[in-house]
Scaffold this motif. Sequence first.
Motif, PDB file in Angstrom:
ATOM      1  N   GLU A  42       0.820  -1.221   0.000  1.00  0.00           N
ATOM      2  CA  GLU A  42       0.000   0.000   0.000  1.00  0.00           C
ATOM      3  C   GLU A  42       0.854   1.271   0.000  1.00  0.00           C
ATOM      4  N   GLY A  43       1.926   1.208  -0.812  1.00  0.00           N
ATOM      5  CA  GLY A  43       2.773   2.374  -0.965  1.00  0.00           C
ATOM      6  C   GLY A  43       3.896   2.487   0.047  1.00  0.00           C
ATOM      7  N   ARG A  44       3.955   1.606   1.008  1.00  0.00           N
ATOM      8  CA  ARG A  44       5.006   1.644   2.028  1.00  0.00           C
ATOM      9  C   ARG A  44       6.197   0.806   1.551  1.00  0.00           C
ATOM     10  N   SER A  45       7.361   1.052   2.109  1.00  0.00           N
ATOM     11  CA  SER A  45       8.541   0.274   1.749  1.00  0.00           C
ATOM     12  C   SER A  45       8.777  -0.823   2.784  1.00  0.00           C
ATOM     13  N   LEU A  46       9.608  -1.783   2.403  1.00  0.00           N
ATOM     14  CA  LEU A  46       9.757  -3.010   3.170  1.00  0.00           C
ATOM     15  C   LEU A  46      10.296  -2.778   4.584  1.00  0.00           C
ATOM     16  N   GLU A  47      11.370  -2.021   4.711  1.00  0.00           N
ATOM     17  CA  GLU A  47      12.029  -1.870   6.014  1.00  0.00           C
ATOM     18  C   GLU A  47      11.125  -1.263   7.082  1.00  0.00           C
ATOM     19  N   PRO A  48      10.444  -0.139   6.804  1.00  0.00           N
ATOM     20  CA  PRO A  48       9.553   0.422   7.838  1.00  0.00           C
ATOM     21  C   PRO A  48       8.429  -0.527   8.238  1.00  0.00           C
ATOM     22  N   VAL A  49       7.911  -1.281   7.271  1.00  0.00           N
ATOM     23  CA  VAL A  49       6.842  -2.224   7.591  1.00  0.00           C
ATOM     24  C   VAL A  49       7.368  -3.333   8.504  1.00  0.00           C
ATOM     25  N   MET A  50       8.576  -3.834   8.215  1.00  0.00           N
ATOM     26  CA  MET A  50       9.172  -4.861   9.074  1.00  0.00           C
ATOM     27  C   MET A  50       9.388  -4.322  10.486  1.00  0.00           C
ATOM     28  N   GLU A  51       9.907  -3.123  10.582  1.00  0.00           N
ATOM     29  CA  GLU A  51      10.190  -2.536  11.896  1.00  0.00           C
ATOM     30  C   GLU A  51       8.920  -2.342  12.714  1.00  0.00           C
ATOM     31  N   ALA A  52       7.814  -2.076  12.037  1.00  0.00           N
ATOM     32  CA  ALA A  52       6.540  -1.858  12.733  1.00  0.00           C
ATOM     33  C   ALA A  52       5.826  -3.167  13.064  1.00  0.00           C
ATOM     34  N   GLY A  53       6.377  -4.292  12.616  1.00  0.00           N
ATOM     35  CA  GLY A  53       5.760  -5.580  12.906  1.00  0.00           C
ATOM     36  C   GLY A  53       4.635  -5.943  11.966  1.00  0.00           C
ATOM     37  N   GLY A  54       4.703  -5.445  10.747  1.00  0.00           N
ATOM     38  CA  GLY A  54       3.626  -5.692   9.804  1.00  0.00           C
ATOM     39  C   GLY A  54       3.872  -6.829   8.839  1.00  0.00           C
ATOM     40  N   LEU A  55       5.067  -7.447   8.875  1.00  0.00           N
ATOM     41  CA  LEU A  55       5.396  -8.536   7.953  1.00  0.00           C
ATOM     42  C   LEU A  55       5.650  -9.836   8.715  1.00  0.00           C
ATOM     43  N   TYR A  56       5.141 -10.926   8.144  1.00  0.00           N
ATOM     44  CA  TYR A  56       5.285 -12.252   8.757  1.00  0.00           C
ATOM     45  C   TYR A  56       5.664 -13.257   7.679  1.00  0.00           C
ATOM     46  N   ILE A  57       6.408 -14.269   8.081  1.00  0.00           N
ATOM     47  CA  ILE A  57       6.914 -15.224   7.106  1.00  0.00           C
ATOM     48  C   ILE A  57       6.617 -16.647   7.564  1.00  0.00           C
ATOM     49  N   SER A  58       6.278 -17.466   6.606  1.00  0.00           N
ATOM     50  CA  SER A  58       6.070 -18.892   6.837  1.00  0.00           C
ATOM     51  C   SER A  58       7.019 -19.627   5.897  1.00  0.00           C
ATOM     52  N   ASP A  59       8.044 -20.238   6.458  1.00  0.00           N
ATOM     53  CA  ASP A  59       9.173 -20.729   5.674  1.00  0.00           C
ATOM     54  C   ASP A  59       9.294 -22.246   5.770  1.00  0.00           C
ATOM     55  N   TYR A  60       9.051 -22.921   4.652  1.00  0.00           N
ATOM     56  CA  TYR A  60       9.179 -24.379   4.585  1.00  0.00           C
ATOM     57  C   TYR A  60      10.402 -24.800   3.766  1.00  0.00           C
ATOM     58  N   SER A  61      11.283 -23.861   3.478  1.00  0.00           N
ATOM     59  CA  SER A  61      12.401 -24.133   2.579  1.00  0.00           C
ATOM     60  C   SER A  61      13.418 -25.091   3.178  1.00  0.00           C
ATOM     61  N   GLU A  62      13.530 -25.139   4.501  1.00  0.00           N
ATOM     62  CA  GLU A  62      14.506 -26.017   5.147  1.00  0.00           C
ATOM     63  C   GLU A  62      13.883 -27.332   5.605  1.00  0.00           C
TER      64      GLU A  62
END
Length: 439
Positions: A42-62
């Motif tokens: 929504e127009g925001r960049s990745l780093e500020p969103v991560m810092e605010a706790g807005g990004l989550y990851i579900s990682d099955y690669s390992e």
Amino acid sequence: WSTDEGMGRQVLTGISPLAFKRMTHGNPNFDGNNQDITDALEGRSLEPVMEAGGLYISDYSEIYRDVDRCNDLYCPDAVGLFYVNKLGNFVPIAIQLVPGCSDYLFTPSNCSDMDWLLAKMYFRCAAANEHEWGYHFLYTHNMVEPFGVALFRCLPTVHPVYKLMRPHLRTSSAINTDARTQLITRDGFPTKAIATSATSLTQKMFKSTKFQDLIIPKVLKKQGTDDSAVLPNYHYRDDALALWKIMEDYVSDLLKSYYTSDEDVKDDYELQGWAQDVAHEGLGWDGNTRGFPDSITTIEQLVEICVTVMFTSSAQHAAVNFGQFDTYKFIPNCPGAMRLPPHKRGEATMQRILDSLPDQKMASIQIMLTYALSQFADDEVYLGQFPETFFTDETAVSIQQRYTDQLADLEKKIELRNASLKHPYVFLLPSRVPRGVAI
């Protein structure tokens, strides 16, 4: 089911509610960059969103690396990125199906609707396999059984810990024996519909599993998902923590009526034998005690152990088990296996989707299995019910009654919350949580 909001809701409050964590830094198995996901932010960049706790990851690669697949079926080593948008919805914004190759990176804006839909199906397949053999079988069924075996081997029936734990552990060995002989086999019927080998995946996961992985308040904090102000609508977390606190108060009050000091705990040779048996013959049968102590030295430590085992065998099992049929009965929503390898961007068509999804026989097995696992027994006993009389002294009986009353109060609070939700979260209603693992 096909919307981003629908998929995100099922990841957040579905039957595998611990399979994601807050993203605080880059991931070597994920090739996404700002340009790939800017539109979704929504127009925001990745780093500020991560810092605010807005990004989550579900990682099955390992987790699926070097895990056997069944009958030439496919389950991708997928990575999914999720975003809490301005409406408070938890939505997928990027999915990578093959780590290290950007041709397999999908976002809502970099590919066709068909590509994105099929990518979500592959991701859900990855989630389904870890859920069934990891979060369900290993973390609830398998991890509580050693406590039950040791309980009956080491503690007399008059012991307060025996009386406290018996209702939660008495059925674990029976149901697990059925699972090992009928489901968790190298050629059982689930291998026709679930892509990963149950024995291969559970053996790999068990090697790195710790007892602390069952202590839900600590798990939520470690994964960065414990703050309701940052991550809204995470109903599993809210109900689980409330239920954990009620159990903790109950166990603490009950055990402190028998143990007046830490010295009482240390001097209880029967209790220490239980811990030794769990640590070295149960969880640590291979020499790795998995963080479980071979002696219990404080009342606080004993309370945490008992609450963890009680919660795992009752509430956590209910959270990951009884919603299976609702989740898996419509195969495109969450397939247990795919028949073709993951597609690259631009390759998805309706025919490719149909050829990738399970066929009729596979679908029938998935539906049959998850229907059976989702049933409550006719004679089920739920949290707060005490049909057997183990404790007879007045203090213990009054503590049990207070526990029952607190569970009833929590039931009312959850029902009140659910009344305002389009999709009520019911898995941790105390009236729907059996005391032990029996299915």
